[in-house]
Design a protein around this motif. Structure first.
Motif, mmCIF file in Angstrom:
data_model
loop_
_atom_site.group_PDB
_atom_site.id
_atom_site.type_symbol
_atom_site.label_atom_id
_atom_site.label_comp_id
_atom_site.label_asym_id
_atom_site.label_seq_id
_atom_site.Cartn_x
_atom_site.Cartn_y
_atom_site.Cartn_z
ATOM 1 N N MET A 182 45.964 41.162 4.573
ATOM 2 C CA MET A 182 45.370 41.069 5.895
ATOM 3 C C MET A 182 45.180 39.590 6.223
ATOM 4 N N PHE A 183 45.315 39.247 7.504
ATOM 5 C CA PHE A 183 45.085 37.881 7.945
ATOM 6 C C PHE A 183 44.369 37.885 9.283
ATOM 7 N N VAL A 184 43.877 36.711 9.657
ATOM 8 C CA VAL A 184 43.095 36.541 10.876
ATOM 9 C C VAL A 184 43.945 35.807 11.904
ATOM 10 N N ARG A 185 43.889 36.262 13.128
ATOM 11 C CA ARG A 185 44.564 35.602 14.252
ATOM 12 C C ARG A 185 43.495 35.091 15.202
ATOM 13 N N ILE A 186 43.527 33.804 15.487
ATOM 14 C CA ILE A 186 42.589 33.172 16.405
ATOM 15 C C ILE A 186 43.394 32.630 17.579
ATOM 16 N N ARG B 225 42.668 46.965 20.078
ATOM 17 C CA ARG B 225 42.027 47.253 18.789
ATOM 18 C C ARG B 225 42.698 48.409 18.070
ATOM 19 N N ASN B 226 43.264 49.349 18.820
ATOM 20 C CA ASN B 226 43.918 50.500 18.221
ATOM 21 C C ASN B 226 45.424 50.326 18.036
ATOM 22 N N ALA B 227 45.935 49.123 18.295
ATOM 23 C CA ALA B 227 47.350 48.859 18.031
ATOM 24 C C ALA B 227 47.593 49.002 16.527
ATOM 25 N N PRO B 228 48.743 49.528 16.138
ATOM 26 C CA PRO B 228 49.016 49.679 14.700
ATOM 27 C C PRO B 228 48.859 48.355 13.949
ATOM 28 N N GLY B 229 48.061 48.388 12.900
ATOM 29 C CA GLY B 229 47.850 47.217 12.069
ATOM 30 C C GLY B 229 46.657 46.367 12.456
ATOM 31 N N ASN B 230 46.078 46.607 13.630
ATOM 32 C CA ASN B 230 44.900 45.827 14.035
ATOM 33 C C ASN B 230 43.669 46.473 13.419
ATOM 34 N N ARG B 231 42.844 45.651 12.781
ATOM 35 C CA ARG B 231 41.656 46.160 12.099
ATOM 36 C C ARG B 231 40.354 45.655 12.710
ATOM 37 N N PHE B 232 40.435 44.677 13.617
ATOM 38 C CA PHE B 232 39.217 44.064 14.121
ATOM 39 C C PHE B 232 39.579 43.225 15.334
ATOM 40 N N LEU B 233 38.699 43.216 16.337
ATOM 41 C CA LEU B 233 38.925 42.383 17.525
ATOM 42 C C LEU B 233 37.581 41.992 18.111
ATOM 43 N N GLU B 234 37.402 40.690 18.340
ATOM 44 C CA GLU B 234 36.219 40.194 19.032
ATOM 45 C C GLU B 234 36.641 39.108 20.010
ATOM 46 N N TYR C 206 39.527 36.792 18.259
ATOM 47 C CA TYR C 206 39.493 36.750 16.807
ATOM 48 C C TYR C 206 39.849 38.154 16.353
ATOM 49 N N SER C 207 40.977 38.294 15.653
ATOM 50 C CA SER C 207 41.421 39.624 15.264
ATOM 51 C C SER C 207 41.957 39.619 13.840
ATOM 52 N N TYR C 208 41.857 40.769 13.193
ATOM 53 C CA TYR C 208 42.404 40.967 11.850
ATOM 54 C C TYR C 208 43.641 41.848 11.982
ATOM 55 N N TRP C 209 44.694 41.434 11.284
ATOM 56 C CA TRP C 209 45.948 42.198 11.273
ATOM 57 C C TRP C 209 46.337 42.493 9.831
ATOM 58 N N GLU C 210 46.839 43.686 9.594
ATOM 59 C CA GLU C 210 47.260 44.078 8.246
ATOM 60 C C GLU C 210 48.416 43.208 7.766
ATOM 61 N N THR C 211 49.456 43.063 8.597
ATOM 62 C CA THR C 211 50.630 42.280 8.206
ATOM 63 C C THR C 211 51.123 41.464 9.400
ATOM 64 N N GLU C 212 51.932 40.456 9.098
ATOM 65 C CA GLU C 212 52.549 39.679 10.176
ATOM 66 C C GLU C 212 53.466 40.558 11.012
ATOM 67 N N ALA C 213 54.113 41.534 10.376
ATOM 68 C CA ALA C 213 54.982 42.456 11.113
ATOM 69 C C ALA C 213 54.177 43.261 12.137
ATOM 70 N N ASP C 214 52.955 43.656 11.790
ATOM 71 C CA ASP C 214 52.104 44.382 12.743
ATOM 72 C C ASP C 214 51.810 43.527 13.966
ATOM 73 N N LEU C 215 51.462 42.257 13.735
ATOM 74 C CA LEU C 215 51.200 41.366 14.860
ATOM 75 C C LEU C 215 52.456 41.182 15.702
ATOM 76 N N GLU C 216 53.591 40.989 15.062
ATOM 77 C CA GLU C 216 54.844 40.816 15.811
ATOM 78 C C GLU C 216 55.203 42.074 16.599
ATOM 79 N N ASN C 217 54.986 43.238 16.008
ATOM 80 C CA ASN C 217 55.245 44.490 16.733
ATOM 81 C C ASN C 217 54.346 44.596 17.958
#
Length: 98
Positions: free
Chosen positions: A1-5, A30-39, A53-64
């Protein structure tokens, strides 16, 4: 998991439109596949600057997400409101004190 700012800067008169649209879209994002957190944060000194500020499971999830119709809808609306170029960082959380 990683954080996107993401740093977003708006013309003052566009802030209400941004906040209204964010309120409408936040659950979808927030309900997009791979998103775990959004503020959403607002700078204390410059009220025209916001951060997501969001948490994503994988870089592929963010790219999707970034290739999705949802992102297109959110971004095509939001980018018209900017007063400066947005900035984004993908970072790994090293320490959590929770």
């Amino acid at each position: 998991m990683f954080v996107r700012i993401v740093k977003l800067s708006f013309h003052q008169e566009n802030i209400p439109a941004f906040l209204e649209n964010f309120e409408l879209m936040k659950d979808k994002i927030r309900n997009a596949p791979g998103n775990r957190f959004l503020e959403l944060y607002q700078d204390k000194d410059n009220k025209c600057i916001f951060f997501t500020y969001s948490y994503w499971e994988t870089e592929a999830d963010l790219e999707n997400y970034r290739k999705s119709e949802l992102f297109y809808d959110v971004w095509s609306f939001t980018k018209k409101l900017f007063n400066d170029k947005p900035e984004a960082w993908s970072v790994d959380k090293l320490v959590s004190l929770e």
